[in-house]
Design a protein around this motif. Structure first.
Motif, PDB file in Angstrom:
ATOM      1  N   THR A 149      43.045  63.911  17.165  1.00 40.33           N
ATOM      2  CA  THR A 149      43.584  62.545  18.221  1.00 40.33           C
ATOM      3  C   THR A 149      45.119  63.035  18.716  1.00 40.33           C
ATOM      4  OG1 THR A 149      42.655  61.118  16.439  1.00 40.33           O
ATOM      5  CG2 THR A 149      44.069  60.143  18.073  1.00 40.33           C
ATOM      6  N   ILE A 150      45.194  62.918  20.076  1.00 43.71           N
ATOM      7  CA  ILE A 150      46.438  62.826  20.706  1.00 43.71           C
ATOM      8  C   ILE A 150      46.841  61.563  21.048  1.00 43.71           C
ATOM      9  CG2 ILE A 150      47.560  63.599  22.822  1.00 43.71           C
ATOM     10  CD1 ILE A 150      46.285  66.399  22.723  1.00 43.71           C
ATOM     11  N   SER A 151      48.170  61.083  20.760  1.00 47.51           N
ATOM     12  CA  SER A 151      48.572  59.774  21.141  1.00 47.51           C
ATOM     13  C   SER A 151      49.904  59.894  21.648  1.00 47.51           C
ATOM     14  CB  SER A 151      48.516  58.860  19.930  1.00 47.51           C
ATOM     15  OG  SER A 151      49.246  57.743  20.279  1.00 47.51           O
ATOM     16  N   ASP A 152      50.166  59.620  23.151  1.00 51.03           N
ATOM     17  CA  ASP A 152      51.291  59.833  23.422  1.00 51.03           C
ATOM     18  C   ASP A 152      51.568  58.449  24.602  1.00 51.03           C
ATOM     19  OD1 ASP A 152      49.844  60.107  25.934  1.00 51.03           O
ATOM     20  OD2 ASP A 152      49.844  62.266  26.192  1.00 51.03           O
ATOM     21  N   GLN A 153      52.625  58.665  25.210  1.00 53.71           N
ATOM     22  CA  GLN A 153      52.957  57.578  26.045  1.00 53.71           C
ATOM     23  C   GLN A 153      51.953  57.200  27.102  1.00 53.71           C
ATOM     24  OE1 GLN A 153      54.624  60.372  26.013  1.00 53.71           O
ATOM     25  NE2 GLN A 153      56.100  60.765  27.259  1.00 53.71           N
ATOM     26  N   TYR A 154      51.185  57.966  27.511  1.00 48.03           N
ATOM     27  CA  TYR A 154      50.346  57.687  28.382  1.00 48.03           C
ATOM     28  C   TYR A 154      48.958  57.241  27.981  1.00 48.03           C
ATOM     29  CZ  TYR A 154      53.515  60.983  30.688  1.00 48.03           C
ATOM     30  OH  TYR A 154      54.504  61.548  30.992  1.00 48.03           O
ATOM     31  N   GLY A 155      48.774  57.249  26.722  1.00 53.45           N
ATOM     32  CA  GLY A 155      47.521  56.703  26.013  1.00 53.45           C
ATOM     33  C   GLY A 155      47.058  57.621  25.095  1.00 53.45           C
ATOM     34  N   LYS A 156      45.795  57.331  24.402  1.00 50.58           N
ATOM     35  CA  LYS A 156      45.325  58.083  23.231  1.00 50.58           C
ATOM     36  C   LYS A 156      44.010  58.706  23.853  1.00 50.58           C
ATOM     37  CE  LYS A 156      43.755  56.771  18.843  1.00 50.58           C
ATOM     38  NZ  LYS A 156      43.632  55.592  17.871  1.00 50.58           N
ATOM     39  N   TYR A 157      43.942  59.993  23.489  1.00 52.28           N
ATOM     40  CA  TYR A 157      42.764  60.623  23.463  1.00 52.28           C
ATOM     41  C   TYR A 157      42.253  60.926  21.984  1.00 52.28           C
ATOM     42  CZ  TYR A 157      43.502  61.704  28.191  1.00 52.28           C
ATOM     43  OH  TYR A 157      43.764  61.783  29.782  1.00 52.28           O
ATOM     44  N   SER A 158      40.666  60.723  21.740  1.00 52.22           N
ATOM     45  CA  SER A 158      40.266  61.159  20.561  1.00 52.22           C
ATOM     46  C   SER A 158      39.099  62.439  21.011  1.00 52.22           C
ATOM     47  CB  SER A 158      39.070  59.997  20.241  1.00 52.22           C
ATOM     48  OG  SER A 158      39.953  58.841  19.904  1.00 52.22           O
ATOM     49  N   PHE A 159      39.498  63.495  20.273  1.00 48.71           N
ATOM     50  CA  PHE A 159      38.967  64.680  20.610  1.00 48.71           C
ATOM     51  C   PHE A 159      37.522  64.593  19.524  1.00 48.71           C
ATOM     52  CE2 PHE A 159      42.668  65.878  22.421  1.00 48.71           C
ATOM     53  CZ  PHE A 159      42.621  67.169  23.138  1.00 48.71           C
ATOM     54  N   VAL A 160      36.595  64.884  20.306  1.00 49.31           N
ATOM     55  CA  VAL A 160      35.130  64.792  19.606  1.00 49.31           C
ATOM     56  C   VAL A 160      34.379  66.168  19.805  1.00 49.31           C
ATOM     57  CG1 VAL A 160      34.765  62.463  19.522  1.00 49.31           C
ATOM     58  CG2 VAL A 160      33.891  63.631  21.513  1.00 49.31           C
ATOM     59  N   LYS A 161      33.722  66.402  18.415  1.00 50.80           N
ATOM     60  CA  LYS A 161      32.592  67.412  18.807  1.00 50.80           C
ATOM     61  C   LYS A 161      31.095  66.713  18.682  1.00 50.80           C
ATOM     62  CE  LYS A 161      30.726  71.822  16.808  1.00 50.80           C
ATOM     63  NZ  LYS A 161      30.762  72.555  15.699  1.00 50.80           N
ATOM     64  N   VAL A 162      30.198  66.973  19.811  1.00 53.81           N
ATOM     65  CA  VAL A 162      29.044  66.182  19.705  1.00 53.81           C
ATOM     66  C   VAL A 162      28.056  67.264  18.942  1.00 53.81           C
ATOM     67  CG1 VAL A 162      27.112  65.274  21.125  1.00 53.81           C
ATOM     68  CG2 VAL A 162      29.363  65.470  21.940  1.00 53.81           C
ATOM     69  N   LEU A 163      27.478  66.319  17.870  1.00 57.52           N
ATOM     70  CA  LEU A 163      26.667  67.136  16.854  1.00 57.52           C
ATOM     71  C   LEU A 163      25.139  67.048  16.912  1.00 57.52           C
ATOM     72  CD1 LEU A 163      29.261  66.650  13.891  1.00 57.52           C
ATOM     73  CD2 LEU A 163      28.579  68.735  14.935  1.00 57.52           C
ATOM     74  N   SER A 164      24.914  65.941  17.685  1.00 47.37           N
ATOM     75  CA  SER A 164      23.501  65.575  18.001  1.00 47.37           C
ATOM     76  C   SER A 164      23.377  64.770  19.080  1.00 47.37           C
ATOM     77  CB  SER A 164      23.143  64.682  16.772  1.00 47.37           C
ATOM     78  OG  SER A 164      21.659  64.175  17.041  1.00 47.37           O
ATOM     79  N   GLY A 165      22.260  64.900  19.948  1.00 44.74           N
ATOM     80  CA  GLY A 165      22.050  64.215  21.212  1.00 44.74           C
ATOM     81  C   GLY A 165      23.115  64.226  22.178  1.00 44.74           C
ATOM     82  N   SER A 166      23.292  63.395  23.159  1.00 41.84           N
ATOM     83  CA  SER A 166      24.518  63.628  23.997  1.00 41.84           C
ATOM     84  C   SER A 166      25.097  62.313  24.176  1.00 41.84           C
ATOM     85  CB  SER A 166      24.083  64.273  25.179  1.00 41.84           C
ATOM     86  OG  SER A 166      23.118  63.239  25.853  1.00 41.84           O
ATOM     87  N   ILE A 167      26.601  62.323  24.591  1.00 41.10           N
ATOM     88  CA  ILE A 167      27.236  61.149  24.646  1.00 41.10           C
ATOM     89  C   ILE A 167      27.605  60.579  26.039  1.00 41.10           C
ATOM     90  CG2 ILE A 167      27.921  60.820  22.513  1.00 41.10           C
ATOM     91  CD1 ILE A 167      30.672  61.541  23.193  1.00 41.10           C
ATOM     92  N   THR A 168      27.545  59.657  26.445  1.00 40.40           N
ATOM     93  CA  THR A 168      27.969  59.262  27.900  1.00 40.40           C
ATOM     94  C   THR A 168      29.134  58.089  28.066  1.00 40.40           C
ATOM     95  OG1 THR A 168      26.324  57.666  28.082  1.00 40.40           O
ATOM     96  CG2 THR A 168      25.862  59.940  29.104  1.00 40.40           C
ATOM     97  N   PRO A 169      29.868  57.808  29.089  1.00 39.31           N
ATOM     98  CA  PRO A 169      30.906  56.637  29.077  1.00 39.31           C
ATOM     99  C   PRO A 169      30.001  55.373  28.974  1.00 39.31           C
ATOM    100  CG  PRO A 169      31.283  58.280  30.875  1.00 39.31           C
ATOM    101  CD  PRO A 169      30.062  58.666  30.115  1.00 39.31           C
ATOM    102  N   ASP A 170      30.947  54.664  28.392  1.00 39.65           N
ATOM    103  CA  ASP A 170      30.269  53.040  28.237  1.00 39.65           C
ATOM    104  C   ASP A 170      29.206  52.981  27.300  1.00 39.65           C
ATOM    105  OD1 ASP A 170      32.209  52.310  30.129  1.00 39.65           O
ATOM    106  OD2 ASP A 170      30.785  52.539  31.796  1.00 39.65           O
ATOM    107  N   MET A 171      28.797  54.145  26.484  1.00 35.87           N
ATOM    108  CA  MET A 171      27.656  53.832  25.734  1.00 35.87           C
ATOM    109  C   MET A 171      28.334  53.172  24.378  1.00 35.87           C
ATOM    110  SD  MET A 171      26.133  57.357  24.179  1.00 35.87           S
ATOM    111  CE  MET A 171      24.506  57.661  23.836  1.00 35.87           C
ATOM    112  N   THR A 172      27.634  52.402  23.631  1.00 36.63           N
ATOM    113  CA  THR A 172      27.957  51.697  22.405  1.00 36.63           C
ATOM    114  C   THR A 172      27.563  52.664  21.385  1.00 36.63           C
ATOM    115  OG1 THR A 172      27.898  49.645  23.696  1.00 36.63           O
ATOM    116  CG2 THR A 172      28.189  49.423  21.122  1.00 36.63           C
TER     117      THR A 172
END
Length: 508
Positions: free
Chosen positions: A310-333
């Motif tokens: 995780t990177i959390s700075d004054q501009y916001g937060k990024y969660s670094f992920v490794k996709v292990l199955s399927g694929s992910i897209t924005p707005d996915m639940t």
């Protein structure tokens, strides 16, 4: 551009502090055209050391991701810190990588950092290369380093790229042992040259050592090797690939990142010999009912991603992920397996150092970052509601060094606590406890260097200055043996008198 899982490689650079990992990452980026000019650690302008603290100290303090596109292959390079105080960052990188490159400097040979990196890989059954860096610098000795590696780690150490030396032991170029080819650097470009006659014996000797390593990967090869038969290039490559995956061969490459020497050969070997995410680390997953099963990495499976940093700075937060199955897209639940809550994914990015590039999809095996996931922590598994699985967390070492921390200005305790909380999202390897008995806020980490960096970040990012002091010890005593006493009270002046007889006993 999107890649299929077979064409992705996730590799972490491990090794002692100062062995040249960040410079190697810089050279890999430069030689593939990802950046137009080479940065230098000393100048503070490299892609992977972008944090102001890293620029100031001229060492890596956190793991940085540098994706590289090369010959139709996506190689995600994870540059880790070599200083032992930041081993938590190395643990995160090891979880995301499928293979490791252990960087050993030709000046230092087998250092403690190399030994530790090897141990981390052994514990995880992780395929690995060894890259001998700085071969063209003064006082460097490739042969001594190679011999030390052979002596320490045995005959599984297989030479794949070796330097050509002139009579003054200066490096003039490199030899590709597998292809029996020689190269020189001319004006920053790699040029193939005729194999020098005096080097034919050397390359044959190394080629035989490589054959021996390949022969050990199967019975059939072993038999042919003893009968004196030759292997074809395809068989050598297949044997090496299998040997690397089964941990029976550890290829050794070399080069100089500053001169961009050996960088393209390293890339070719990463593509050829290192496993894709499907063949990489296998994971154990815990299902909703508490049973565990092996987790299979597959592009056709239901979407699953593991948050490794995780990177959390004054501009916001990024969660670094490794996709292990399927694929992910924005707005996915997706479901966070730790909390059971539904999380709607934010925008997706691929990160190159601090530069974020927005993407529409992260495919199986790839590494990227999701923005603004406030409730997601390092070590969480995000999965599809049809199959909720929790992957094992990241094994951070227990903190072993504690100091008391307090603000320089009175009344800023909340500010310090908030700042440390934010930094703790980024670096879960330290802990903060308010000790009710001694009335101190106690910060515990891996060593004084980590604490020093945290104090610096509190000042630069959260604008709060702190003082450190030794941790008070809350002494407690207890009774060691039984004691008893008797006391009498008499008062006989006027009116009815007073009399009391008291026996008291204390025992452990």
């Amino acid at each position: 551009m999107s890649y299929s899982v077979q064409n992705i490689r996730n590799v972490c650079l491990l090794g002692h502090s100062g062995s040249g990992k960040t410079s190697l990452a810089e050279s890999l980026l430069f030689m593939t055209g990802a950046i137009d000019r080479m940065g230098r650690v000393a100048d503070g302008n490299t892609v992977c050391d972008y944090d102001p603290e890293e620029v100031k100290r001229q060492i890596s303090l956190s793991t940085a991701v540098a994706p590289i596109d090369y010959k139709g292959c996506r190689i995600n390079v994870l540059d880790t810190p070599g200083a032992f105080d930041f081993s938590g960052e190395v643990m995160e990188a090891l979880r995301a990588a499928d293979a490791a490159i252990i960087v050993a400097s030709a000046k230092d040979g087998v250092s403690v950092g190399v030994e530790k990196a090897w141990k981390y890989c052994e514990e995880r059954n992780m395929p690995r290369f060894i890259y001998i860096s700085k071969i063209d610098e003064d006082h460097s000795d490739y042969n001594a380093t190679f011999d030390a590696l052979r002596e320490r780690f045995g005959n599984k150490i297989a030479p794949v790229v070796v330097p050509t030396l002139d009579e003054n032991k200066k490096v003039t170029g490199l030899m590709d042992i597998l292809n029996k080819r020689a190269y020189e650097m001319q004006d920053g470009k790699r040029v193939e040259i005729e194999l020098p006659e005096d080097k034919v014996a050397v390359i044959n000797e190394f080629n035989d050592a490589l054959k021996e390593s390949v022969a050990e990967t199967s019975e059939e090869f072993m038999e042919r090797f003893f009968n004196g038969e030759d292997f074809t290039y395809a068989e050598m490559a297949q044997g090496l690939r299998q040997g690397v995956r089964e941990l029976s061969v550890f290829p050794v490459l070399c080069g100089s990142a500053v001169a961009d020497m050996g960088t393209l050969m390293l890339l070719d070997n990463i593509m050829e010999l290192l496993p894709s995410p499907e063949q990489g680390n296998y994971h154990k997953a815990t299902l909703a009912d508490g049973t565990t099963e092996e987790f299979v990495v597959s592009a056709g499976g239901v979407p699953t991603a593991f948050v490794f940093k995780t990177i959390s700075d004054q501009y916001g937060k990024y969660s670094f992920v490794k996709v292990l199955s399927g694929s992910i897209t924005p707005d996915m639940t997706m479901v966070n397996a730790r909390t059971g809550d539904n999380e709607k994914l934010g925008r997706l990015y691929t990160m190159r150092g601090k530069k974020a590039t927005e993407v529409k999809e992260l495919v199986c095996g790839d590494i990227g970052a999701i923005a603004k996931m406030d409730k997601v922590k390092t070590g969480d598994t995000l999965c599809d509601s049809r199959k909720v699985v929790a992957l094992k967390g990241i094994p951070f070492a227990e903190p072993c060094y504690s100091v008391a921390i307090a603000p320089k200005t009175r009344g800023q305790d909340d500010k310090v606590a908030q700042g440390l909380n934010r930094l703790n999202e980024e670096d879960p390897s330290f802990s903060v406890v308010n000790n009710a008995e001694t009335h101190q806020m106690v910060l515990s980490g891996a060593g004084d260097m980590q604490v020093d960096v945290l104090v610096s970040k509190l000042k630069t990012r959260f604008n709060v200055e702190v003082e450190l002091s030794p941790v008070r010890v809350a002494y407690r005593e207890k009774i060691r043996k039984t004691v008893q006493k008797q006391g009498r009270h008499k008062k006989q002046t006027g009116g009815s008198g007073q009399f009391g007889d008291v026996w008291i006993r204390f025992e452990p």
